[in-house]
Design a protein around this motif. Structure first.
Motif, PDB file in Angstrom:
ATOM      1  N   HIS A   1      -8.482  -2.365  -1.337  1.00 46.90           N
ATOM      2  CA  HIS A   1      -8.162  -1.461  -0.237  1.00 46.90           C
ATOM      3  C   HIS A   1      -7.539  -0.150  -0.720  1.00 46.90           C
ATOM      4  O   HIS A   1      -8.091   0.491  -1.602  1.00 46.90           O
ATOM      5  CB  HIS A   1      -7.320  -2.191   0.816  1.00 46.90           C
ATOM      6  N   GLU A   2      -6.402   0.250  -0.141  1.00 48.15           N
ATOM      7  CA  GLU A   2      -5.793   1.542  -0.469  1.00 48.15           C
ATOM      8  C   GLU A   2      -5.412   1.644  -1.947  1.00 48.15           C
ATOM      9  O   GLU A   2      -5.470   2.721  -2.530  1.00 48.15           O
ATOM     10  CB  GLU A   2      -4.565   1.814   0.412  1.00 48.15           C
ATOM     11  N   THR A   3      -5.022   0.531  -2.553  1.00 52.55           N
ATOM     12  CA  THR A   3      -4.674   0.556  -3.976  1.00 52.55           C
ATOM     13  C   THR A   3      -5.901   0.886  -4.815  1.00 52.55           C
ATOM     14  O   THR A   3      -5.832   1.698  -5.740  1.00 52.55           O
ATOM     15  CB  THR A   3      -4.062  -0.788  -4.403  1.00 52.55           C
ATOM     16  N   ALA A   4      -7.038   0.273  -4.484  1.00 49.25           N
ATOM     17  CA  ALA A   4      -8.278   0.565  -5.211  1.00 49.25           C
ATOM     18  C   ALA A   4      -8.724   2.005  -4.962  1.00 49.25           C
ATOM     19  O   ALA A   4      -9.187   2.680  -5.889  1.00 49.25           O
ATOM     20  CB  ALA A   4      -9.374  -0.415  -4.806  1.00 49.25           C
ATOM     21  N   LEU A   5      -8.566   2.497  -3.738  1.00 48.85           N
ATOM     22  CA  LEU A   5      -8.905   3.900  -3.464  1.00 48.85           C
ATOM     23  C   LEU A   5      -8.123   4.813  -4.389  1.00 48.85           C
ATOM     24  O   LEU A   5      -8.660   5.772  -4.954  1.00 48.85           O
ATOM     25  CB  LEU A   5      -8.579   4.272  -2.005  1.00 48.85           C
ATOM     26  N   ASN A   6      -6.848   4.517  -4.562  1.00 46.60           N
ATOM     27  CA  ASN A   6      -5.996   5.319  -5.432  1.00 46.60           C
ATOM     28  C   ASN A   6      -6.439   5.219  -6.889  1.00 46.60           C
ATOM     29  O   ASN A   6      -6.487   6.226  -7.599  1.00 46.60           O
ATOM     30  CB  ASN A   6      -4.541   4.886  -5.258  1.00 46.60           C
ATOM     31  N   LEU A   7      -6.785   4.024  -7.342  1.00 44.83           N
ATOM     32  CA  LEU A   7      -7.245   3.848  -8.724  1.00 44.83           C
ATOM     33  C   LEU A   7      -8.515   4.646  -9.004  1.00 44.83           C
ATOM     34  O   LEU A   7      -8.717   5.131 -10.117  1.00 44.83           O
ATOM     35  CB  LEU A   7      -7.502   2.363  -9.012  1.00 44.83           C
ATOM     36  N   TYR A   8      -9.376   4.786  -7.996  1.00 48.62           N
ATOM     37  CA  TYR A   8     -10.638   5.505  -8.165  1.00 48.62           C
ATOM     38  C   TYR A   8     -10.559   6.975  -7.758  1.00 48.62           C
ATOM     39  O   TYR A   8     -11.575   7.660  -7.722  1.00 48.62           O
ATOM     40  CB  TYR A   8     -11.750   4.825  -7.354  1.00 48.62           C
ATOM     41  N   ASP A   9      -9.370   7.436  -7.414  1.00 49.62           N
ATOM     42  CA  ASP A   9      -9.179   8.823  -6.991  1.00 49.62           C
ATOM     43  C   ASP A   9     -10.025   9.156  -5.758  1.00 49.62           C
ATOM     44  O   ASP A   9     -10.581  10.244  -5.637  1.00 49.62           O
ATOM     45  CB  ASP A   9      -9.489   9.782  -8.150  1.00 49.62           C
ATOM     46  N   LEU A  10     -10.134   8.178  -4.855  1.00 50.54           N
ATOM     47  CA  LEU A  10     -10.840   8.404  -3.590  1.00 50.54           C
ATOM     48  C   LEU A  10      -9.867   8.768  -2.477  1.00 50.54           C
ATOM     49  O   LEU A  10     -10.259   8.875  -1.312  1.00 50.54           O
ATOM     50  CB  LEU A  10     -11.652   7.155  -3.209  1.00 50.54           C
ATOM     51  N   THR A  11      -8.601   8.948  -2.833  1.00 51.51           N
ATOM     52  CA  THR A  11      -7.577   9.378  -1.886  1.00 51.51           C
ATOM     53  C   THR A  11      -6.492  10.113  -2.655  1.00 51.51           C
ATOM     54  O   THR A  11      -6.301   9.878  -3.850  1.00 51.51           O
ATOM     55  CB  THR A  11      -6.962   8.174  -1.128  1.00 51.51           C
ATOM     56  N   ASP A  12      -5.800  10.998  -1.950  1.00 51.02           N
ATOM     57  CA  ASP A  12      -4.643  11.684  -2.539  1.00 51.02           C
ATOM     58  C   ASP A  12      -3.353  10.937  -2.232  1.00 51.02           C
ATOM     59  O   ASP A  12      -2.319  11.229  -2.808  1.00 51.02           O
ATOM     60  CB  ASP A  12      -4.522  13.111  -1.986  1.00 51.02           C
ATOM     61  N   ARG A  13      -3.434  10.007  -1.309  1.00 50.17           N
ATOM     62  CA  ARG A  13      -2.231   9.280  -0.892  1.00 50.17           C
ATOM     63  C   ARG A  13      -1.901   8.163  -1.870  1.00 50.17           C
ATOM     64  O   ARG A  13      -2.755   7.366  -2.234  1.00 50.17           O
ATOM     65  CB  ARG A  13      -2.408   8.689   0.495  1.00 50.17           C
ATOM     66  N   ILE A  14      -0.647   8.125  -2.240  1.00 48.19           N
ATOM     67  CA  ILE A  14      -0.176   7.017  -3.075  1.00 48.19           C
ATOM     68  C   ILE A  14       0.288   5.933  -2.112  1.00 48.19           C
ATOM     69  O   ILE A  14       1.135   6.177  -1.255  1.00 48.19           O
ATOM     70  CB  ILE A  14       0.973   7.475  -3.990  1.00 48.19           C
ATOM     71  N   PRO A  15      -0.284   4.735  -2.218  1.00 46.76           N
ATOM     72  CA  PRO A  15       0.069   3.681  -1.261  1.00 46.76           C
ATOM     73  C   PRO A  15       1.556   3.325  -1.324  1.00 46.76           C
ATOM     74  O   PRO A  15       2.151   3.286  -2.400  1.00 46.76           O
ATOM     75  CB  PRO A  15      -0.779   2.490  -1.699  1.00 46.76           C
ATOM     76  N   LEU A  16       2.144   3.088  -0.154  1.00 48.36           N
ATOM     77  CA  LEU A  16       3.551   2.675  -0.086  1.00 48.36           C
ATOM     78  C   LEU A  16       3.726   1.260  -0.617  1.00 48.36           C
ATOM     79  O   LEU A  16       4.780   0.891  -1.096  1.00 48.36           O
ATOM     80  CB  LEU A  16       4.064   2.764   1.355  1.00 48.36           C
ATOM     81  N   GLU A  17       2.672   0.465  -0.480  1.00 49.31           N
ATOM     82  CA  GLU A  17       2.686  -0.910  -0.995  1.00 49.31           C
ATOM     83  C   GLU A  17       1.320  -1.185  -1.611  1.00 49.31           C
ATOM     84  O   GLU A  17       0.327  -0.577  -1.231  1.00 49.31           O
ATOM     85  CB  GLU A  17       2.982  -1.909   0.126  1.00 49.31           C
ATOM     86  N   TRP A  18       1.290  -2.069  -2.573  1.00 53.87           N
ATOM     87  CA  TRP A  18       0.012  -2.436  -3.168  1.00 53.87           C
ATOM     88  C   TRP A  18      -0.771  -3.303  -2.209  1.00 53.87           C
ATOM     89  O   TRP A  18      -0.209  -4.073  -1.434  1.00 53.87           O
ATOM     90  CB  TRP A  18       0.216  -3.202  -4.455  1.00 53.87           C
ATOM     91  N   SER A  19      -2.077  -3.191  -2.290  1.00 49.29           N
ATOM     92  CA  SER A  19      -2.978  -4.045  -1.516  1.00 49.29           C
ATOM     93  C   SER A  19      -3.742  -4.923  -2.491  1.00 49.29           C
ATOM     94  O   SER A  19      -4.280  -4.426  -3.482  1.00 49.29           O
ATOM     95  CB  SER A  19      -3.982  -3.205  -0.723  1.00 49.29           C
ATOM     96  N   VAL A  20      -3.777  -6.210  -2.188  1.00 48.46           N
ATOM     97  CA  VAL A  20      -4.506  -7.160  -3.029  1.00 48.46           C
ATOM     98  C   VAL A  20      -5.333  -8.073  -2.144  1.00 48.46           C
ATOM     99  O   VAL A  20      -5.025  -8.256  -0.968  1.00 48.46           O
ATOM    100  CB  VAL A  20      -3.557  -8.006  -3.914  1.00 48.46           C
ATOM    101  N   THR A  21      -6.368  -8.640  -2.730  1.00 47.88           N
ATOM    102  CA  THR A  21      -7.204  -9.601  -2.026  1.00 47.88           C
ATOM    103  C   THR A  21      -7.170 -10.915  -2.793  1.00 47.88           C
ATOM    104  O   THR A  21      -7.186 -10.923  -4.022  1.00 47.88           O
ATOM    105  CB  THR A  21      -8.648  -9.083  -1.899  1.00 47.88           C
ATOM    106  N   VAL A  22      -7.101 -12.000  -2.034  1.00 45.49           N
ATOM    107  CA  VAL A  22      -7.097 -13.353  -2.594  1.00 45.49           C
ATOM    108  C   VAL A  22      -8.091 -14.190  -1.781  1.00 45.49           C
ATOM    109  O   VAL A  22      -8.434 -13.837  -0.661  1.00 45.49           O
ATOM    110  CB  VAL A  22      -5.681 -13.994  -2.532  1.00 45.49           C
TER     111      VAL A  22
END
Length: 197
Positions: free
Chosen positions: A74-95
């Motif tokens: 989610h938002e964490t992956a967007l940040n890793l790929y530079d698909l957003t300028d927003r730094i997530p307030l919390e990490w998003s993970v999938t299980v």
């Protein structure tokens, strides 16, 4: 080469991470792990798992070492790929469904669950800011995930991510549409892509 040097080389090869089973497989006595811990060069982060002090700074890496079924999404992956300028307030993970994410949620991590059949779809590696490898979903899977979660996020983040993805030279539209179909968001993803292509 002595056991200590062998262990230090092994730790360096693994980017500051070492498992007891690896040490035993190489024939290095466990005592050398204890020695390095006493000297402050290693810290035990989970049963049979040790990291160097510089690796401890890399919290994303350490989280995945401790919880190996966690995939950044989610938002964490967007940040890793530079698909957003927003730094997530919390990490998003999938299980996968059935995984107990209570402790992750208590520590401020956004936890998503998916069917086991979808859990490994699109898994790849990315690098943390410290240059260590972590598991995350690829761009196509990430776009599908945020499209599925569009009602629970800022629509501007979704629009910006799809706009940046559509302009990327590394996009894979056929794969994106296969994932979208499998995840039940084909129509939504198509509509967004038509707006930006």
């Amino acid at each position: 080469m002595g056991y200590r040097e062998q262990l230090e080389d092994l730790i360096a090869e693994n980017q500051g991470l070492i498992f007891t089973k690896e040490v035993e497989r190489k024939g290095i006595p466990r005592h050398y792990l204890t020695l390095l811990m006493r000297e402050g060069k290693l810290e035990r982060v989970a049963n049979g798992t040790y990291v160097t002090s510089d690796a401890l700074e890399d919290e994303m890496y350490i989280l995945q070492v401790k919880r190996q079924r966690v995939i950044f999404s989610h938002e964490t992956a967007l940040n890793l790929y530079d698909l957003t300028d927003r730094i997530p307030l919390e990490w998003s993970v999938t299980v996968p469904y059935g995984y107990n994410g209570t402790n992750l949620r208590k520590s401020g991590i956004q936890v998503y669950t998916v069917k086991r059949s979808h859990y490994l779809m699109g898994v790849t590696e990315a690098e943390t800011i410290f240059g260590r490898k972590i598991k995350t979903y690829n761009k196509e899977r990430t776009i599908c995930d945020i499209a599925r979660n569009r009602h629970n996020m800022d629509v501007a983040v979704l629009n910006e991510a799809i706009r940046r993805y559509s302009r990327s030279s590394e996009k894979n539209i056929p794969q994106l549409l296969r994932y979208a179909k499998e995840l039940g968001v084909q129509k939504i993803v198509r509509n967004y892509m038509e707006m930006f292509l």
